[in-house]
Design an enzyme around this catalytic site. Structure first.
Site, PDB file in Angstrom:
ATOM      1  N   GLY A 129      58.205  73.592 113.395  1.00 33.04           N
ATOM      2  CA  GLY A 129      57.190  74.338 114.128  1.00 33.04           C
ATOM      3  C   GLY A 129      57.166  75.766 113.638  1.00 33.04           C
ATOM      4  CB  CYS A 134      64.873  79.893 114.620  1.00 37.11           C
ATOM      5  SG  CYS A 134      63.405  80.913 114.816  1.00 37.11           S
ATOM      6  CG  LEU A 135      61.229  78.271 109.735  1.00 37.42           C
ATOM      7  CD1 LEU A 135      59.773  78.086 109.356  1.00 37.42           C
ATOM      8  CD2 LEU A 135      62.139  77.674 108.674  1.00 37.42           C
ATOM      9  CD  GLN A 186      58.864  81.326 114.023  1.00 34.06           C
ATOM     10  OE1 GLN A 186      58.194  80.374 114.372  1.00 34.06           O
ATOM     11  NE2 GLN A 186      60.068  81.199 113.489  1.00 34.06           N
ATOM     12  CG  HIS A 199      59.101  81.942 118.200  1.00 33.10           C
ATOM     13  ND1 HIS A 199      60.041  82.884 117.847  1.00 33.10           N
ATOM     14  CD2 HIS A 199      59.531  80.776 117.672  1.00 33.10           C
ATOM     15  CE1 HIS A 199      60.997  82.311 117.132  1.00 33.10           C
ATOM     16  NE2 HIS A 199      60.720  81.021 117.013  1.00 33.10           N
ATOM     17  CD  GLU A 259      58.130  76.675 116.908  1.00 29.50           C
ATOM     18  OE1 GLU A 259      57.725  77.835 116.691  1.00 29.50           O
ATOM     19  OE2 GLU A 259      59.093  76.178 116.310  1.00 29.50           O
TER      20      GLU A 259
HETATM   21 ZN    ZN Z   1      61.872  79.683 115.953  1.00 28.96          ZN
END
Ligand code: ZN
Length: 183
Positions: free
Chosen positions: A51, A104-105, A56, A150, A147
């Protein structure tokens, strides 16, 4: 196709409340917002994410994309087709929670054990501006909570109850991934 730069922890954009999308902006199929959504999907795939939320990729806007199929980091979870959520809101969080390892990216190499409700109700719009309402359970419920957090300036670290259960990916694999007890 364009792969966008991913904002990492410490970037203030990750801590802002994201702005609501004006649904009228979705109407132009060649428009900037639709292009941006395509770029978000490209970025999620390129980075091997399950996701991605717009903050992000440095844009404080209430858009989330999801997609899951046989991701190395989450083996054995049921698949989620590519999904675009605009102005998503969760409600009816189940009291029952389950612990799961998240990554998490924006936190690159960390894994952490996070308690999440096992079911939620999602209300959102899709990229055409049509309403979505659904009950989500299991892995999908976890991804949605991660998500949509965020969009509210939260990352999974904020949801952890025990920071001793935070690990780098390599140590996670070495010390925590052993599922079968050694007898
Ligand atoms: Zn994340």
């Amino acid at each position: 196709m364009a792969v966008l730069k991913v904002a990492k922890l410490g970037n203030p954009v990750l801590r802002q409340i994201a702005k609501q999308v004006d649904l009228k902006e979705l109407a132009d199929l060649q428009g900037e917002l639709q292009n941006f959504i395509d770029d978000m999907i490209d970025t999620m795939r390129e980075e091997d994410g399950v996701g991605l939320a717009a903050p992000q990729v440095n844009r404080s806007l209430q858009v989330v994309v999801l997609e899951y199929e046989n991701n190395e980091r989450y083996p054995g979870e049921s698949s989620i087709p590519v999904t675009v959520l605009v102005n998503p809101v969760l409600s009816d969080y189940s009291e029952e929670k389950a612990l799961g390892w998240e990554s998490c990216l924006s936190l690159v190499d960390f894994r952490g054990l996070v308690p999440r409700s096992t079911s939620v109700t999602l209300k959102a719009y899709d990229r055409k501006g049509d309403k979505i309402e659904k009950h989500a359970t299991g892995f999908e419920a976890v991804v949605l909570q991660h998500e949509i957090d965020h969009l509210n300036g939260k990352v999974f670290l904020d949801r952890m109850e025990d920071l001793t259960q935070l690990a780098y990916q390599e140590e996670f694999e070495e010390f925590w991934l052993k599922k079968d007890p050694v007898l």
